[in-house]
Structure formats: structure tokens, C-alpha cells
Design a protein around this motif. Structure first.
Motif, PDB file in Angstrom:
ATOM      1  N   ALA A  33     -10.966   5.741 -17.688  1.00 37.08           N
ATOM      2  CA  ALA A  33     -11.460   5.128 -16.457  1.00 37.08           C
ATOM      3  C   ALA A  33     -11.031   3.659 -16.380  1.00 37.08           C
ATOM      4  O   ALA A  33     -10.645   3.165 -15.299  1.00 37.08           O
ATOM      5  CB  ALA A  33     -12.983   5.242 -16.385  1.00 37.08           C
ATOM      6  N   VAL A  34     -11.073   2.963 -17.513  1.00 35.41           N
ATOM      7  CA  VAL A  34     -10.611   1.574 -17.552  1.00 35.41           C
ATOM      8  C   VAL A  34      -9.115   1.511 -17.256  1.00 35.41           C
ATOM      9  O   VAL A  34      -8.650   0.674 -16.468  1.00 35.41           O
ATOM     10  CB  VAL A  34     -10.914   0.926 -18.918  1.00 35.41           C
ATOM     11  N   ILE A  35      -8.363   2.410 -17.883  1.00 37.22           N
ATOM     12  CA  ILE A  35      -6.912   2.441 -17.668  1.00 37.22           C
ATOM     13  C   ILE A  35      -6.588   2.667 -16.194  1.00 37.22           C
ATOM     14  O   ILE A  35      -5.758   1.963 -15.605  1.00 37.22           O
ATOM     15  CB  ILE A  35      -6.266   3.536 -18.547  1.00 37.22           C
ATOM     16  N   LEU A  36      -7.242   3.645 -15.598  1.00 34.54           N
ATOM     17  CA  LEU A  36      -6.997   3.958 -14.193  1.00 34.54           C
ATOM     18  C   LEU A  36      -7.331   2.769 -13.299  1.00 34.54           C
ATOM     19  O   LEU A  36      -6.581   2.440 -12.364  1.00 34.54           O
ATOM     20  CB  LEU A  36      -7.822   5.180 -13.782  1.00 34.54           C
ATOM     21  N   ASP A  37      -8.450   2.106 -13.585  1.00 33.51           N
ATOM     22  CA  ASP A  37      -8.868   0.961 -12.780  1.00 33.51           C
ATOM     23  C   ASP A  37      -7.888  -0.203 -12.923  1.00 33.51           C
ATOM     24  O   ASP A  37      -7.482  -0.820 -11.922  1.00 33.51           O
ATOM     25  CB  ASP A  37     -10.265   0.524 -13.207  1.00 33.51           C
ATOM     26  N   ARG A  38      -7.469  -0.499 -14.153  1.00 35.06           N
ATOM     27  CA  ARG A  38      -6.669  -1.695 -14.400  1.00 35.06           C
ATOM     28  C   ARG A  38      -5.179  -1.511 -14.117  1.00 35.06           C
ATOM     29  O   ARG A  38      -4.436  -2.500 -14.122  1.00 35.06           O
ATOM     30  CB  ARG A  38      -6.885  -2.172 -15.828  1.00 35.06           C
ATOM     31  N   MET A  39      -4.732  -0.284 -13.897  1.00 38.04           N
ATOM     32  CA  MET A  39      -3.323  -0.110 -13.534  1.00 38.04           C
ATOM     33  C   MET A  39      -3.117  -0.158 -12.022  1.00 38.04           C
ATOM     34  O   MET A  39      -1.987  -0.070 -11.536  1.00 38.04           O
ATOM     35  CB  MET A  39      -2.781   1.214 -14.089  1.00 38.04           C
ATOM     36  N   GLN A  40      -4.209  -0.366 -11.293  1.00 37.28           N
ATOM     37  CA  GLN A  40      -4.098  -0.446  -9.840  1.00 37.28           C
ATOM     38  C   GLN A  40      -3.523  -1.797  -9.407  1.00 37.28           C
ATOM     39  O   GLN A  40      -3.663  -2.802 -10.088  1.00 37.28           O
ATOM     40  CB  GLN A  40      -5.460  -0.220  -9.184  1.00 37.28           C
ATOM     41  N   SER A  41      -2.904  -1.785  -8.232  1.00 38.13           N
ATOM     42  CA  SER A  41      -2.310  -2.998  -7.676  1.00 38.13           C
ATOM     43  C   SER A  41      -2.110  -2.792  -6.184  1.00 38.13           C
ATOM     44  O   SER A  41      -2.005  -1.655  -5.705  1.00 38.13           O
ATOM     45  CB  SER A  41      -0.959  -3.298  -8.340  1.00 38.13           C
ATOM     46  N   GLN A  42      -2.073  -3.887  -5.449  1.00 39.71           N
ATOM     47  CA  GLN A  42      -1.760  -3.814  -4.024  1.00 39.71           C
ATOM     48  C   GLN A  42      -0.290  -3.468  -3.793  1.00 39.71           C
ATOM     49  O   GLN A  42       0.092  -3.132  -2.674  1.00 39.71           O
ATOM     50  CB  GLN A  42      -2.103  -5.135  -3.343  1.00 39.71           C
ATOM     51  N   ILE A  43       0.507  -3.557  -4.843  1.00 44.44           N
ATOM     52  CA  ILE A  43       1.924  -3.174  -4.758  1.00 44.44           C
ATOM     53  C   ILE A  43       2.013  -1.712  -5.172  1.00 44.44           C
ATOM     54  O   ILE A  43       1.872  -1.392  -6.360  1.00 44.44           O
ATOM     55  CB  ILE A  43       2.802  -4.046  -5.682  1.00 44.44           C
ATOM     56  N   PRO A  44       2.230  -0.782  -4.262  1.00 42.40           N
ATOM     57  CA  PRO A  44       2.117   0.648  -4.575  1.00 42.40           C
ATOM     58  C   PRO A  44       3.027   1.121  -5.708  1.00 42.40           C
ATOM     59  O   PRO A  44       2.661   2.050  -6.434  1.00 42.40           O
ATOM     60  CB  PRO A  44       2.500   1.328  -3.248  1.00 42.40           C
ATOM     61  N   LEU A  45       4.184   0.500  -5.867  1.00 40.70           N
ATOM     62  CA  LEU A  45       5.111   0.945  -6.900  1.00 40.70           C
ATOM     63  C   LEU A  45       4.503   0.809  -8.298  1.00 40.70           C
ATOM     64  O   LEU A  45       4.812   1.596  -9.191  1.00 40.70           O
ATOM     65  CB  LEU A  45       6.420   0.146  -6.827  1.00 40.70           C
ATOM     66  N   ILE A  46       3.629  -0.181  -8.483  1.00 39.68           N
ATOM     67  CA  ILE A  46       3.087  -0.430  -9.826  1.00 39.68           C
ATOM     68  C   ILE A  46       2.237   0.740 -10.317  1.00 39.68           C
ATOM     69  O   ILE A  46       2.530   1.305 -11.378  1.00 39.68           O
ATOM     70  CB  ILE A  46       2.325  -1.768  -9.860  1.00 39.68           C
ATOM     71  N   PRO A  47       1.194   1.151  -9.602  1.00 37.93           N
ATOM     72  CA  PRO A  47       0.429   2.304 -10.102  1.00 37.93           C
ATOM     73  C   PRO A  47       1.231   3.601 -10.077  1.00 37.93           C
ATOM     74  O   PRO A  47       0.994   4.485 -10.912  1.00 37.93           O
ATOM     75  CB  PRO A  47      -0.767   2.377  -9.149  1.00 37.93           C
ATOM     76  N   GLU A  48       2.183   3.713  -9.150  1.00 30.22           N
ATOM     77  CA  GLU A  48       3.001   4.927  -9.098  1.00 30.22           C
ATOM     78  C   GLU A  48       3.845   5.059 -10.351  1.00 30.22           C
ATOM     79  O   GLU A  48       3.876   6.108 -10.997  1.00 30.22           O
ATOM     80  CB  GLU A  48       3.884   4.897  -7.854  1.00 30.22           C
ATOM     81  N   LEU A  49       4.534   3.980 -10.711  1.00 28.97           N
ATOM     82  CA  LEU A  49       5.410   4.028 -11.883  1.00 28.97           C
ATOM     83  C   LEU A  49       4.586   4.073 -13.168  1.00 28.97           C
ATOM     84  O   LEU A  49       4.866   4.878 -14.062  1.00 28.97           O
ATOM     85  CB  LEU A  49       6.341   2.812 -11.876  1.00 28.97           C
TER      86      LEU A  49
END
Length: 338
Positions: A33-49
Motif C-alpha cells: 500500500a505504501v509502494i502504491l501510494d508513493r509511486m504516484q505522480s501527476q506525470i502519468p508516465l511515472i506510475p505507468e512505467l
């Protein structure tokens, strides 16, 4: 504490990582849950990659070691959840960077991020994940934890540069090879275990014991990885067979085969490591030379040696489900080649 002795070859059933998975399952859900939360970003490519690799079938071995070590020590807090996530972010960032450096096409049986999104995006998202890991460390508030994990990050980078400068060379020797894997693989295993003792406020001796467990497990783990590159296939390894060979990495099986080979064998190995003998037939010849020189057997013997050292490092801790799972994790790491 009561000391107990375990032997690496005493188990009758095939070892499994499942006892550790079950031991830390609840904690690992919180880490994820921490990993999922902290890999988020307003730049969509970041969580996608990032999600492509983080959700790509990895065992979460390193964060599980943090969680299992905390369980071994009877720690009942929750600081280790965020720190285990930091460990996984460090690991994932190094994988993204490694695949760019190596030009890899396959990771855990899937196309690598650099192949899909390109090298610049992979490097930059790796940098993002490194930054997230340091945010989590700072939020924990322990300078000692920060020192352990930041030092591990620096050592990993040194190991990767050492490996880069050793690429395409056949004369690096076993000592330098062990320095490389001790840095690029074992350092994070050791840190992942040690930080559990810090958050649990345990004595320095227990910190050192968990560090030794993780470090020796990491070396054994990498020795097995390097061995199976010459005896397995993409379906088993999650990468293409012979990748190390084609990338000119003088891993221990190659170092031993070269040392034991004839003059003609050595000429072949030198040409292969320099990139002049990289065809499928050349790889098949390399496998035959490694087999005839017993290089894989002896690489795995060394892995068992380091695995036993990892198990011995746990000797001072009381028995129980956590210790049993950590012992079996070592046995699993070594048995992957069989």
C-alpha cells in the motif's frame, strides 16, 4: 536467547519461499500500500512505467527480509513498513538503471521498461524512485537508518560501476568478482535486514548478525543467478539465457572455466568476453566448456558455503516460525539452480 544449529543440506522436502511469504503476508500488504501510494505522480508516465516493473512478478525478497527480521526480533511497531517500501524502491530503481546499462530486453519474463518506453524515461523514473526511497527514510526520523540505507545505495552504485569497468575483460579474477556482487547485490540484502534491528532498538551484536545473514544470503543468491545463466532457460530465469555471456560479464562460472581451460579455450573466452564470439553456437560452446570444467558445480558449491554462513549468522536467535522461514529462504535461494 537459545542458539540452534541448522545445516543447509538437512531438509528432505524441496525448500520454498512460501513460509516467509505466509509469515509476512499481512505486513507485506501494508508495504505494498505504501509502494502504491508513493509511486504516484501527476506525470502519468511515472506510475505507468514504475508499475510495469513493481507489479511485474518480483518476489519482494528484500522487503520481505526487512519484515521477517522484524518478526524475528519481536518488533510490534509499524516503522518497518515504510522502510521496507524504501528498500523496494531502491531495488526497483537499480533494476531500471541496470536494464538501460545492459541493454536488456527481458526482465522477469516481461519486456523491460527501457524497451517499451526508452532509456531516458527508464533512467528518470529510476531517479524518481530513488528520491521516494529517501523521502521515506527521512520521514522515519532515524539518522542511523538513513545512514545504513544511503550507504547501501552508494555501495550498490559503486558495485555497478565496478562491474561496468570490468565488462569485456576475462582477467578480473574471483576476488574482484566477489567485490562486485558483494556491492551490487549483497549490500541491499544486508541493509534490508539490519534496519529491522535498528527500529526494534536491539543491541549492535544483533544488528551485525542480521547484516551478516543478509550479506551472505545476497552473495549466495547472486552466485546462483550467475550459475543458472549457463544451465537454465528464459522461462526459468525470467531473462534470456546467455545474457551475461553476450554482455561480456565475467561471472564466476566463466572465471573458473577460463582458469581451468586449455590455451585454445582461453583464446575462445577472451574473444567471447570482448564480444567477438556471441552467436548461439558460441554460447553453446561456452556452456560445454563450463560443463566440462565443472565451473557451475563449483560456483554452486560456493553458493552453499555462503548460504551456510547466512544460516549460521542466525544461530544466536531463538527458534520459531520467523527463524525457520529465514533459514528456508536461504535454502530456497541456493536450491533454485536444481
Amino acid at each position: 536467547m537459545s542458539a540452534t544449529i541448522h545445516r543447509l543440506d538437512a531438509r528432505t522436502a524441496p525448500p520454498s519461499l512460501e513460509p516467509m511469504v505466509q509469515l509476512v503476508a499481512g505486513d507485506l500488504n501494508l508495504v505494498n500500500a505504501v509502494i502504491l501510494d508513493r509511486m504516484q505522480s501527476q506525470i502519468p508516465l511515472i506510475p505507468e512505467l514504475a508499475g510495469h516493473l513493481i507489479a511485474g512478478g518480483g518476489k519482494r525478497m528484500r522487503p520481505m527480509l526487512t519484515l521477517a527480521s522484524a518478526r524475528l526480533l519481536g518488533y510490534s511497531g509499524n516503522r518497518h513498513h515504510r522502510l521496507a517500501a524504501a528498500v523496494e524502491f531502491i531495488h526497483t530503481a537499480t533494476l531500471l538503471h541496470d536494464d538501460v546499462v545492459d541493454g536488456s530486453d527481458l526482465r522477469r519474463g516481461k519486456r523491460t521498461a527501457n524497451l517499451i518506453w526508452g532509456n531516458p524515461a527508464s533512467v528518470l523514473v529510476g531517479d524518481f524512485l530513488f528520491s521516494r526511497s529517501f523521502e521515506l527514510m527521512v520521514e522515519d526520523g532515524s539518522l542511523k537508518v538513513l545512514k545504513i540505507l544511503s550507504n547501501a545505495s552508494a555501495v550498490i552504485a559503486e558495485g555497478e560501476v565496478n562491474q561496468l569497468t570490468a565488462a569485456r575483460r576475462i582477467d578480473i579474477g574471483e576476488e574482484r568478482y566477489l567485490d562486485i556482487i558483494g556491492a551490487k547485490t549483497a549490500a541491499l540484502f544486508a541493509a534490508a535486514c539490519r534496519i529491522a534491528a535498528v527500529v526494534a532498538e536491539r543491541p549492535e551484536a544483533e544488528e551485525a548478525a542480521l547484516d551478516a545473514y543478509g550479506r551472505n544470503l545476497g552473495i549466495a543468491f547472486q552466485l546462483v543467478d550467475d550459475a543458472i545463466d549457463y544451465v537454465s532457460d528464459a522461462g526459468t530465469m525470467g531473462k534470456d539465457a546467455g545474457d551475461d555471456f553476450r554482455e561480456g560479464k565475467a561471472t564466476l562460472p566463466v572465471i573458473l572455466a577460463y582458469a581451468r581451460g586449455s590455451a585454445g579455450d582461453r583464446t575462445f573466452w577472451k574473444a567471447a568476453m570482448e564480444g567477438h564470439r556471441a552467436s548461439d553456437d558460441d554460447f553453446a560452446h561456452a556452456v560445454s566448456l563450463i560443463k566440462s570444467s565443472h565451473a557451475v558445480d563449483d560456483t554452486l558449491a560456493r553458493a552453499r558455503h555462503y548460504g551456510q554462513r547466512a544460516i549460521d549468522a542466525l544461530g544466536g536467535f531463538a527458534g520459531g516460525a520467523a527463524k525457520d522461514a529465514m533459514v528456508e529462504a536461504v535454502e530456497f535461494a541456493v536450491a533454485r539452480a536444481y
